[in-house]
Enzyme design. Structure first.
Site, mmCIF file in Angstrom:
data_model
loop_
_atom_site.group_PDB
_atom_site.id
_atom_site.type_symbol
_atom_site.label_atom_id
_atom_site.label_comp_id
_atom_site.label_asym_id
_atom_site.label_seq_id
_atom_site.Cartn_x
_atom_site.Cartn_y
_atom_site.Cartn_z
ATOM 1 N N HIS A 180 -25.503 13.814 99.589
ATOM 2 C CA HIS A 180 -25.510 12.442 100.111
ATOM 3 C C HIS A 180 -25.761 12.476 101.628
ATOM 4 O O HIS A 180 -25.531 13.488 102.286
ATOM 5 C CB HIS A 180 -24.153 11.822 99.766
ATOM 6 C CG HIS A 180 -23.867 10.534 100.446
ATOM 7 N ND1 HIS A 180 -23.127 10.464 101.601
ATOM 8 C CD2 HIS A 180 -24.244 9.277 100.149
ATOM 9 C CE1 HIS A 180 -23.057 9.199 101.986
ATOM 10 N NE2 HIS A 180 -23.722 8.467 101.122
ATOM 11 N N ASN A 200 -24.299 11.628 104.218
ATOM 12 C CA ASN A 200 -23.229 12.031 105.130
ATOM 13 C C ASN A 200 -22.861 13.505 105.035
ATOM 14 O O ASN A 200 -22.069 13.988 105.841
ATOM 15 C CB ASN A 200 -21.953 11.221 104.837
ATOM 16 C CG ASN A 200 -22.017 9.845 105.442
ATOM 17 O OD1 ASN A 200 -22.940 9.532 106.176
ATOM 18 N ND2 ASN A 200 -21.040 9.019 105.127
ATOM 19 N N LYS A 201 -23.389 14.198 104.028
ATOM 20 C CA LYS A 201 -22.934 15.572 103.791
ATOM 21 C C LYS A 201 -23.557 16.549 104.787
ATOM 22 O O LYS A 201 -24.555 16.244 105.434
ATOM 23 C CB LYS A 201 -23.261 15.977 102.346
ATOM 24 C CG LYS A 201 -22.592 15.083 101.298
ATOM 25 C CD LYS A 201 -21.076 15.096 101.401
ATOM 26 C CE LYS A 201 -20.391 14.353 100.276
ATOM 27 N NZ LYS A 201 -20.356 12.900 100.457
ATOM 28 N N ASN A 202 -22.964 17.746 104.880
ATOM 29 C CA ASN A 202 -23.426 18.728 105.879
ATOM 30 C C ASN A 202 -24.893 19.093 105.678
ATOM 31 O O ASN A 202 -25.598 19.363 106.640
ATOM 32 C CB ASN A 202 -22.567 19.996 105.800
ATOM 33 C CG ASN A 202 -21.142 19.740 106.257
ATOM 34 O OD1 ASN A 202 -20.657 18.609 106.214
ATOM 35 N ND2 ASN A 202 -20.456 20.780 106.696
ATOM 36 N N VAL A 203 -25.316 19.145 104.424
ATOM 37 C CA VAL A 203 -26.719 19.332 104.065
ATOM 38 C C VAL A 203 -27.090 18.143 103.195
ATOM 39 O O VAL A 203 -26.399 17.848 102.225
ATOM 40 C CB VAL A 203 -26.915 20.660 103.297
ATOM 41 C CG1 VAL A 203 -28.164 20.635 102.448
ATOM 42 C CG2 VAL A 203 -26.969 21.837 104.273
#
Ligand SMILES: Cc1ncc(COP(=O)(O)O)c(C=O)c1O
Length: 367
Positions: free
Chosen positions: A179, A181-184
């Site tokens: 998603h 917002n995720k780190n990747v």
């Protein structure tokens, strides 16, 4: 005023150019980029089979289905997570069963989880909140002792590790989210790591309408699948992001260290565990003192130019779950943390000076 967001993706120009190439290629849905993304993910997961999905939610649901979870079963999980974690259990026809969290890690308390189990318990979904891994040794021992399947909700912990091994490289089924917002990120997307490559054909069927194609024109459907494939456009973003995973994680750890160095302990907030080895620092979250309403803190911080998130309210108190019999008072740690947890800005493109700005604003907001 320029408000500092609590997160923001870092998409580089090479990735944007790569996406433009995909758009011009004539093939934009699942194709060669998805295959390449899955191969790159597999490499990071110790060579295990990985299949890409259009969301982490889809990956979790297919993980549960592959674990044989269905009507009549119970699945034990944490109430302190994004509501997708329990919603997917309902989607399979099984019953989510909550147990309280450990107030230090904010992750599922495995002793409480075991106490919540019954003969109907089929699986457990541990959640690595903010990217801090659940104790994988204790988790593996619990699953073995109880004969349970594990579907790891590693939506927030891609890039985190346990005792030197990347999450996803070991264990049972592991679901990641990509998603925004995720780190990747892939914009929206997810992946499921399989404990056995023999599960891949069923995983692929569940991902796309149950369809199996053979020869030039053969088609068969023998089970009900969803429409959960990832596009090549998204996979190309993911490939560009994956190449920078170590850089992103290192930067997040540096920013987290700065928070610990600069945060005013006199404010009375609870800080997260200081783990700079295993956590991927997906979020930096503090729990506010009970007499400091979070909504007021969020509004005051916004006035001071800082965005603050609330991840997450304890989900057993949502109407959908109250209707299933869950009620206030059952999980005091999750309820208290869910009311008072605040997500502070942390993302790779943030400047060191931004941490000082956040800490100073918090001092004013909580004064
Ligand atoms: C803990 C947790 N579980 C599940 C999900 C679901 O992932 P997605 O939003 O990609 O469907 C998320 C992501 O938002 C999450 O944070």
């Amino acid at each position: 005023m320029n408000v500092l967001p609590f997160t923001r993706p870092s998409i580089d120009e090479a990735t944007i150019a790569g996406v433009a190439e995909v758009l011009r290629s004539g093939w934009i849905t699942s194709g060669p980029q998805v295959k390449a993304f899955e191969a790159a993910l597999s490499k990071r997961c110790g060579g295990r089979a990985v299949r890409a999905f259009c969301s982490g939610t889809a990956a979790l649901e297919v993980g549960l289905r592959l674990a044989g979870v269905g009507p009549g079963h119970e699945v034990v999980t944490s109430p302190l997570s994004w509501v997708a974690t329990a919603n997917v259990v309902l989607e399979t026809g099984a019953r989510p069963v909550f147990a309280d969290v450990d107030p230090r890690t904010r992750n599922l308390d495995l002793a409480a989880a075991e106490a919540a189990m019954s003969p109907a318990t089929r699986a457990i979904i541990p959640v690595d909140l903010a990217g801090l891994p659940v104790d994988r040794d204790a988790l593996g021992a619990l699953a073995a002792r109880r004969g349970l399947r594990v579907v790891e909700d590693a939506a927030q912990s891609f890039g985190a590790s346990w005792k030197g091994r990347p999450l996803g490289a070991f264990g049972d089924l592991v679901a990641f989210s990509f998603h925004a917002n995720k780190n990747v990120t892939t914009g929206e997307g997810g992946a499921l790591v399989l404990p056995d490559p023999a599960l891949a054909p069923t995983c692929e069927k569940l991902r796309l309408q149950g369809v199996v194609r053979t020869g030039e024109d053969g088609m068969e459907v023998d089970l009900l699948g969803g429409k959960w494939n990832l596009t090549d456009i998204a996979a190309r973003i993911g490939l560009g992001q994956l190449a920078r995973l170590e850089e992103f994680t290192a930067r997040r750890r540096t920013l987290a260290r700065l928070y610990f160095a600069q945060w005013d302990r006199a404010l009375g907030c609870e800080l997260p565990p200081e783990d700079f080895e295993q956590s991927n620092w997906h979020m930096f979250q503090v729990v506010l003192p009970a007499d400091r309403p979070r909504a007021r803190f969020i509004a005051r911080m916004r006035e001071l130019g800082i965005a603050v998130g609330a991840h997450y309210p304890a989900m057993h108190l949502f109407a959908l779950y109250r209707h299933l019999g869950w009620r206030e008072g059952q999980f005091p740690h999750a309820e208290r943390i869910g009311r008072s947890i605040a997500t502070l800005p942390l993302f790779p493109a943030m400047a060191d000076a931004d941490v000082a700005r956040v800490c100073e604003a918090a001092r004013k907001a909580l004064a």
